[in-house]
Write a protein that holds these residues in place. Structure first.
Motif, short mmCIF file in Angstrom:
data_model
loop_
_atom_site.label_atom_id
_atom_site.label_comp_id
_atom_site.label_asym_id
_atom_site.label_seq_id
_atom_site.Cartn_x
_atom_site.Cartn_y
_atom_site.Cartn_z
N PRO A 209 0.83 -1.21 0.00
CA PRO A 209 0.00 0.00 0.00
C PRO A 209 0.87 1.26 0.00
N ARG A 210 0.70 2.11 -0.99
CA ARG A 210 1.44 3.37 -1.14
C ARG A 210 2.96 3.18 -1.21
N LEU A 211 3.39 2.01 -1.65
CA LEU A 211 4.84 1.77 -1.79
C LEU A 211 5.08 0.61 -2.74
N HIS A 212 6.25 0.55 -3.31
CA HIS A 212 6.72 -0.68 -3.94
C HIS A 212 8.24 -0.71 -3.92
N VAL A 213 8.76 -1.92 -4.03
CA VAL A 213 10.22 -2.11 -4.02
C VAL A 213 10.57 -2.96 -5.24
N VAL A 214 11.64 -2.58 -5.94
CA VAL A 214 12.09 -3.39 -7.08
C VAL A 214 13.55 -3.78 -6.83
N GLN A 215 13.85 -5.04 -7.02
CA GLN A 215 15.24 -5.51 -6.89
C GLN A 215 15.60 -6.33 -8.13
N ARG A 311 7.66 8.93 -14.66
CA ARG A 311 7.83 8.15 -13.44
C ARG A 311 8.43 6.81 -13.83
N PRO A 312 9.25 6.23 -12.96
CA PRO A 312 9.99 5.03 -13.41
C PRO A 312 9.19 3.74 -13.34
N TYR A 313 7.85 3.76 -13.47
CA TYR A 313 7.04 2.57 -13.20
C TYR A 313 6.77 1.72 -14.44
N ILE A 367 -1.54 1.74 -9.69
CA ILE A 367 -1.89 0.32 -9.46
C ILE A 367 -0.91 -0.30 -8.45
N PHE A 368 0.38 -0.04 -8.65
CA PHE A 368 1.38 -0.62 -7.73
C PHE A 368 1.08 -0.22 -6.29
N HIS A 369 0.69 1.05 -6.08
CA HIS A 369 0.56 1.59 -4.72
C HIS A 369 -0.87 1.52 -4.19
N SER A 370 -1.75 0.82 -4.88
CA SER A 370 -3.17 0.89 -4.52
C SER A 370 -3.45 0.27 -3.15
N ARG A 375 -6.61 -2.74 -4.56
CA ARG A 375 -5.44 -3.57 -4.33
C ARG A 375 -5.81 -5.06 -4.42
N TRP A 376 -6.94 -5.38 -3.85
CA TRP A 376 -7.42 -6.76 -3.88
C TRP A 376 -7.64 -7.19 -5.33
#
Ligand code: FAD
Length: 400
Positions: A209-215, A311-313, A367-370, A375-376
């Motif tokens: 929620p309101r965040l994402h992480v990419v590795q 945005r880098p999404y 969508i990523f941060h929904s 989100r569901w």
């Protein structure tokens, strides 16, 4: 007949790609970079097959293979539960489907291989420590004046001077980039220094929620690039666009996440003791391009982040800059068309695709941060349609 001369403001990935493509198209190049040295920040980027195909066509496939990583999978995980929601095979499958690989690479490595290729082209002059101050387009010739008093004339100018482009400011006079309220924390970790269970050769996107992480891996898999994107205002200690950041601020912004993600984040060394600590970039962008007139006028064109910062999404900012460079050189090489006509054709060929990628990047971020029901629904769709949602044929296929 004397070679036509292209002036380029900016020596980032976009400017160097433009220099390489233009010299290959038979133009001479004068490139002006504000920094005293060519360099790129210590972070990674992903390059989809749309970008690596162009690098291959410039003869850089082997050099790319030497420095990049080529992950086998992209996986999407729920940042709270850790559950794997969907997987997109990359590796050979992508290479076969799109005739080019999906690469993950250190920025310095892609920048370095473009620079080495440009330096091998004879009609190119690279001027460091020469920030472009202004240009003068008299309809026949265009000249740039630099902050250190140099003035050079050419037949066309391309502004590849990034998000805060001076060339754009003079050409379009539009408002400055907008603050997105999204903060990118980034770090690089040596995989051998990580516990076995945290090492990875995949691209992993953790959605919360309101965040994402990419590795993802870079440097042949020896290093791992980690970027965490959260929403909010920068901590009070922060100033500037690229600064030291503190794990405690990021932890506070992220809130509760699953154990494997927490362990990964905790593996990043603290700022006081290590150069590979978190760095913080507050993200800015612009609304999607709304017409070709925003990418070229007269003898001046814009390219890369100067034209369409995003945005880098979609992980496509550098990819679009490389595509721009290829299209720009294609237009420069056209016979029987005057230079403003060639630049106009470049802008016409590019603006809608760039706008589409900008718009999709904004939507992906939402969508990523929904949260809540959205989100569901997102998680359910990725589970159900996995590969069909994660693959992006319209983006990765060769332009028709
Ligand atoms: P820049 O890299 O900004 O280069 C501009 C250059 O111009 C610099 O060297 C600067 O010093 C110089 N300059 C500035 N002003 C002047 C002047 N007046 N005169 C002369 N020189 C000047 N893209 C991807 O494709 N894949 C990814 O996975 C990806 N991940 C990203 C993750 C994050 C967190 C962020 C923030 C971005 C990401 N991007 C990604 C986007 C990508 O980094 C940029 O789109 C790309 O680097 C833009 O390149 P550029 O050459 O247009 O601009």
């Amino acid at each position: 007949m004397a070679l036509k001369q292209l002036l380029i403001a900016g020596g980032g990935i976009g400017g160097l790609a433009a220099a390489l493509a233009a010299t290959r198209a038979g133009w001479g190049v004068n490139l002006f970079e504000r920094a005293p040295q060519f360099s790129e920040v210590g972070a990674g980027i992903q390059l989809g097959p749309n970008a690596t195909r162009i690098l291959q066509s410039w003869g850089l496939g082997r050099a790319l293979a030497e420095v990049a990583a080529f992950p086998e999978y992209l996986q999407v995980r729920n940042a709270s539960s850790g559950v794997v929601l969907g997987v997109l095979p990359l590796g050979e499958q992508i290479r076969t489907r799109y005739s080019a690989p999906y690469a993950t690479i250190h920025r310095a490595d892609i920048h370095g291989l473009l620079l080495a290729a440009v330096q091998q082209q004879t009609p190119s002059q690279l001027h460091l420590d020469q920030g472009v101050l202004e240009f003068n387009d008299d309809g026949n010739q265009v000249s740039v004046s630099t902050e250190r008093g140099l003035t050079v004339e050419g037949n066309a100018l391309v502004g590849a001077d990034g998000l805060w482009s001076r060339v754009r400011q003079q050409l379009l006079g539009d408002s400055p980039p907008r603050v997105t309220g999204h903060l990118a924390y980034r770090s690089m970790l040596r995989q051998s220094a990580l516990p076995e269970r945290l090492r990875s050769t995949r691209v992993t996107a953790w959605l919360g929620p309101r965040l994402h992480v990419v590795q993802y891996p870079v440097r042949g898999g020896e290093w791992m690039n980690v970027v965490a994107i959260v929403q909010g205002t920068p901590p009070e200690s922060a100033s500037g666009w690229d600064q030291v950041a503190y794990a405690a601020d990021l932890q506070r912004a992220m809130g509760a996440t699953c154990e494997p993600l927490q362990s990964l984040m905790a593996a990043v060394p603290e700022a006081s003791v290590h150069t590979h600590a978190w760095r913080l970039w507050p993200l800015s962008d612009r609304a999607p391009v709304s017409g070709s007139g925003q990418m070229a006028k007269g003898l001046v064109a814009l390219l890369g982040d100067a034209a369409h910062p995003m945005r880098p999404y979609m992980a496509q900012g550098a990819g679009m800059a490389i595509e721009d460079a290829a299209a720009f050189a294609g237009a420069l090489a056209e016979d029987g068309v005057d230079v403003p006509g060639r630049l106009g054709r470049y802008a016409l060929a590019r603006w809608q695709r760039c706008a589409r990628v900008q718009a999709r990047s904004i939507r992906n971020g939402e969508i990523f941060h929904s949260t809540g029901l959205v989100r569901w629904g997102r998680d359910a769709s990725i589970r159900l349609f996995g590969q069909r949602i994660l693959d992006v044929p319209w983006l990765y296929q060769p332009a028709s």
